[in-house]
Design an enzyme around this catalytic site. Sequence first.
Site, PDB file in Angstrom:
ATOM      1  N   ASP A 105      -6.057   1.984  -3.019  1.00 17.71           N
ATOM      2  CA  ASP A 105      -7.270   1.897  -2.206  1.00 17.71           C
ATOM      3  C   ASP A 105      -7.526   3.163  -1.394  1.00 17.71           C
ATOM      4  O   ASP A 105      -8.505   3.244  -0.657  1.00 17.71           O
ATOM      5  CB  ASP A 105      -7.257   0.657  -1.297  1.00 17.71           C
ATOM      6  CG  ASP A 105      -6.162   0.674  -0.240  1.00 17.71           C
ATOM      7  OD1 ASP A 105      -5.336   1.612  -0.239  1.00 17.71           O
ATOM      8  OD2 ASP A 105      -6.130  -0.263   0.584  1.00 17.71           O
ATOM      9  N   ASP A 128      -1.264   1.176  -3.792  1.00 20.14           N
ATOM     10  CA  ASP A 128      -2.117   0.100  -4.306  1.00 20.14           C
ATOM     11  C   ASP A 128      -3.506   0.586  -4.694  1.00 20.14           C
ATOM     12  O   ASP A 128      -4.368  -0.215  -5.054  1.00 20.14           O
ATOM     13  CB  ASP A 128      -2.215  -1.051  -3.301  1.00 20.14           C
ATOM     14  CG  ASP A 128      -3.065  -0.722  -2.087  1.00 20.14           C
ATOM     15  OD1 ASP A 128      -3.144   0.468  -1.715  1.00 20.14           O
ATOM     16  OD2 ASP A 128      -3.641  -1.656  -1.492  1.00 20.14           O
ATOM     17  N   ASP A 180      -2.726   6.171  -3.396  1.00 21.93           N
ATOM     18  CA  ASP A 180      -1.566   5.548  -2.767  1.00 21.93           C
ATOM     19  C   ASP A 180      -1.069   4.405  -3.640  1.00 21.93           C
ATOM     20  O   ASP A 180      -1.567   4.173  -4.741  1.00 21.93           O
ATOM     21  CB  ASP A 180      -1.894   5.087  -1.346  1.00 21.93           C
ATOM     22  CG  ASP A 180      -2.874   3.930  -1.312  1.00 21.93           C
ATOM     23  OD1 ASP A 180      -3.622   3.754  -2.290  1.00 21.93           O
ATOM     24  OD2 ASP A 180      -2.907   3.197  -0.302  1.00 21.93           O
ATOM     25  N   SER A 220       0.813  -1.207   0.000  1.00 22.87           N
ATOM     26  CA  SER A 220       0.000   0.000   0.000  1.00 22.87           C
ATOM     27  C   SER A 220       0.852   1.266   0.000  1.00 22.87           C
ATOM     28  O   SER A 220       1.625   1.505  -0.912  1.00 22.87           O
ATOM     29  CB  SER A 220      -0.960  -0.045   1.195  1.00 22.87           C
ATOM     30  OG  SER A 220      -1.915   0.970   1.134  1.00 22.87           O
TER      31      SER A 220
END
EC number: 5.4.2.10
Length: 450
Positions: free
Chosen positions: A245, A243, A241, A101
Amino acid sequence: MGKYFGTDGVRGVANSELTPELAFRLGRMGGYVLTRHVGEHPRVLVARDTRISGEMLESALIAGLVSVGIEVMRLGVISTPGVAYLTKAQGASASVMISASHNPVDDNGIKFFGSDGFKLSDDQEEEIEQLLDTAEDTLPRPSGEGLGTVSDYFEGKQKYIQYLKQTIENDFNGYHIALDCANGATSGLATHLFADLDADISSMGASPNGLNINDGVGSTHPEALAAFVLDKKADVGLAFDGDGDRVIAIDEIGQIVDGDKIMFICAKYLREQGLLNNNTIVSTVMSNLGFYKGLKELEIEDVQTAVGDRYVVEAMREGNYNLGGEQSGHIIFLDHNTTGDGLLSGIQLINVMKATGKKLSELAAEMKTFPQKLENIRVSDKNHVTDNPKVSKVIGEVEAEMAGNGRVLVRPSGTEPLVRVMVEAATKEETDEYCERISAVVRSEMALND
């Protein structure tokens, strides 16, 4: 949290803590737990972000999955919410995302989703952990036709983009949108999505090289996008960010619009449209006091959870709520996806702008925030912060001085070896002073010696 699983899967420094050997075993044990009742050759999707360690861990993980007879569909680089959506859309038995992330490039992580597209329950994670700690691996080892196979489904990205476009009623013609993809998983998605929605686009942080993910860009560095928005004279900026999400927005005058304000704007709009389930929004204890005061003025109810989007989602499912999230930018629109989705949240926000005809600065100004300061302190053992008598003493002293006009939250991070100190008070000066007073004690008592 367990021995291996934190609040968002298994994380660690790639190749030293999160090793290929561990990834292989996670593939075997996790794949077995999630698919053992499915029948022969269950299907599992596997994806990753842009980290240099991603392909190494992907190869090891897939080897583990195939070794227990699983058919793997490799998605390549795609966002975490893209994986969650495609799990259900493709009728997969499970899916796995390889990402850390917003963490630095040295870290990586592995998180599983069930066939419903939701993250695993505590019980499922505990069962996987028990298998990981078993001295002897006694899981099935098929051969010949019993082995799994690997295929590519890179066109899944376009299917996900097409789905996102169906969640809003407006195109974005006439809007200039600045995008910061954090050199991460949205780098190959965001520009295509917003171009399809007829927006004028300027992008940054969209040239991943394996080493530059989250490096001075993305939702944890919104100041970079703020300058970019002003330079490009954009109407709005969206910072994702690593990833994908999370999202943090920037208004047309360069001000940061965080997850609290995005949730507030969307909650108000959904309520006006009669679409806010049970007139309630779910947030975490990190949301600003101003967020709750604003909701109260709108007569919108709120449910608070512990920090972590998994806890927000759990509360949303239990209460049949369709909007929730975190100040950090994890925002869940449960009518459309099963996890925080930066792209989805971004287009929902701009859809409100288009529907109301208001600038983002005007919408954001409808929620007043208390001054807030957050300190992240690297410590030797984050889990003992609540037991430390000196830390407890200084927190009590500060809370007494606040006399109800502010709050303190000191907690261990769920994903990193950090203690987070968050303070809100009536003025910025008080906020800074209280935060530094508490942080100084935490550092003195618990900080690592470099």
